[in-house]
Write an enzyme that holds these catalytic residues in place. Structure first.
Site, short mmCIF file in Angstrom:
data_model
loop_
_atom_site.label_atom_id
_atom_site.label_comp_id
_atom_site.label_asym_id
_atom_site.label_seq_id
_atom_site.Cartn_x
_atom_site.Cartn_y
_atom_site.Cartn_z
N ASP A 8 0.86 -1.19 0.00
CA ASP A 8 0.00 0.00 0.00
C ASP A 8 0.89 1.23 0.00
OD1 ASP A 8 -2.82 1.06 0.28
OD2 ASP A 8 -1.86 2.06 1.97
N GLU A 10 0.88 5.82 0.37
CA GLU A 10 0.21 7.10 0.60
C GLU A 10 0.92 8.13 -0.27
OE1 GLU A 10 -2.51 7.21 2.15
OE2 GLU A 10 -2.43 5.32 3.25
N HIS A 58 -4.39 10.87 5.48
CA HIS A 58 -3.29 10.15 6.15
C HIS A 58 -2.59 10.93 7.26
CE1 HIS A 58 -0.80 12.61 3.52
NE2 HIS A 58 -1.22 11.98 2.44
N HIS A 154 -5.36 6.66 7.44
CA HIS A 154 -4.72 5.73 6.52
C HIS A 154 -3.21 5.74 6.80
CE1 HIS A 154 -7.93 5.35 3.19
NE2 HIS A 154 -8.50 5.68 4.33
N ASP A 159 -2.28 -0.44 6.60
CA ASP A 159 -3.25 -0.85 5.59
C ASP A 159 -2.80 -2.11 4.86
OD1 ASP A 159 -4.75 1.29 6.33
OD2 ASP A 159 -4.62 2.37 4.44
#
Length: 240
Positions: A8, A10, A58, A154, A159
């Protein structure tokens, strides 16, 4: 041995082609769908501001990211961790688009771009399994009883860890991984010199016939003569 990397990211925003950059990468290693405990987690200085919308998702600020390495400084570690693993991503086009854009910025040192057909995308998996339902990560956690209370914001590594649990459920549940784990425990280790246990010796044959019953049976067999069809399959001295 199937090696997979649940990944994952960001970012500063939603538009990789519009100049947005990666700011966090998290990844979890699975072997035969079982987490090994090995993870990868890095923050990156995007060298541009984080959008307000992305920050609300985030919580990673420009000040927090200011002293972090740029992507070019951590890409070697990332590639070593990914190695020959198959990527597992939720909504893969988004993360793959950002990774490939960062790769392209490396110029002559750029690794080959990631091909979407080589990635397991858990979003279409979830849509096929639960058509018409919400299939974001929070909805899938609620559906499968996965604890995501830590997910107040997040975060790439968190995640990825949650997605690893969701992925196992999408494949058929924890019993799939447990079955594979038990099979691995039962199998001898690669290169092992230990000898397999010898099979148990067969039990000796023990007839339940009395002497009188056996005598009558032998007399009956003799009366059939040598042309009897079972003479081709049973020897004269074979127990019956």
């Amino acid at each position: 041995m199937l090696r997979e990397i649940v990944l994952d990211t960001e970012t500063t925003g939603t538009e990789a082609k519009g100049g947005d950059r990666l700011i966090e990468i998290g990844a979890v290693e699975l072997l035969n769908h079982i987490p090994t405990g090995r993870t990868f987690h890095r923050y990156c200085n995007p060298q541009r501001p984080v959008s307000e919308g992305a920050f609300n998702v985030h919580g990673l600020s420009d000040a927090f990211l200011a002293d972090k390495p740029v992507f070019a400084e951590i890409v070697g570690e990332l590639l070593a961790f990914l190695a020959d693993g198959r990527l597992v991503i939720h909504n893969a086009p988004f993360d793959v688009g950002f990774l490939n854009m960062e790769y392209a910025r490396l110029g002559a040192n750029a690794p080959p771009p990631i091909q979407l057909e080589d990635v397991v995308d858990t979003l279409p998996m979830a849509r096929r399994k639960h058509p018409g339902a919400a299939n974001n990560l929070d909805a899938l956690c609620a559906r499968y009883g996965i604890d995501n209370t830590r997910r107040t914001k997040h975060g790439a590594l968190l995640d990825a860890q949650i997605l690893a649990e969701v992925y196992v459920e999408l494949l058929g549940g924890k019993q799939t991984s447990l079955g594979l784990l038990e099979a691995e425990k039962a199998a001898p280790a690669a290169g092992s010199t230990a000898l397999a246990a010898a099979p148990a010796a067969p039990r000796p044959y023990r007839s339940r016939l009395t002497d009188a019953e056996r005598a009558r049976h032998d007399s009956f067999r003799a009366s059939l003569g040598p042309a009897a069809i079972w003479a081709d399959y049973i020897g004269a001295d074979d127990p019956v």
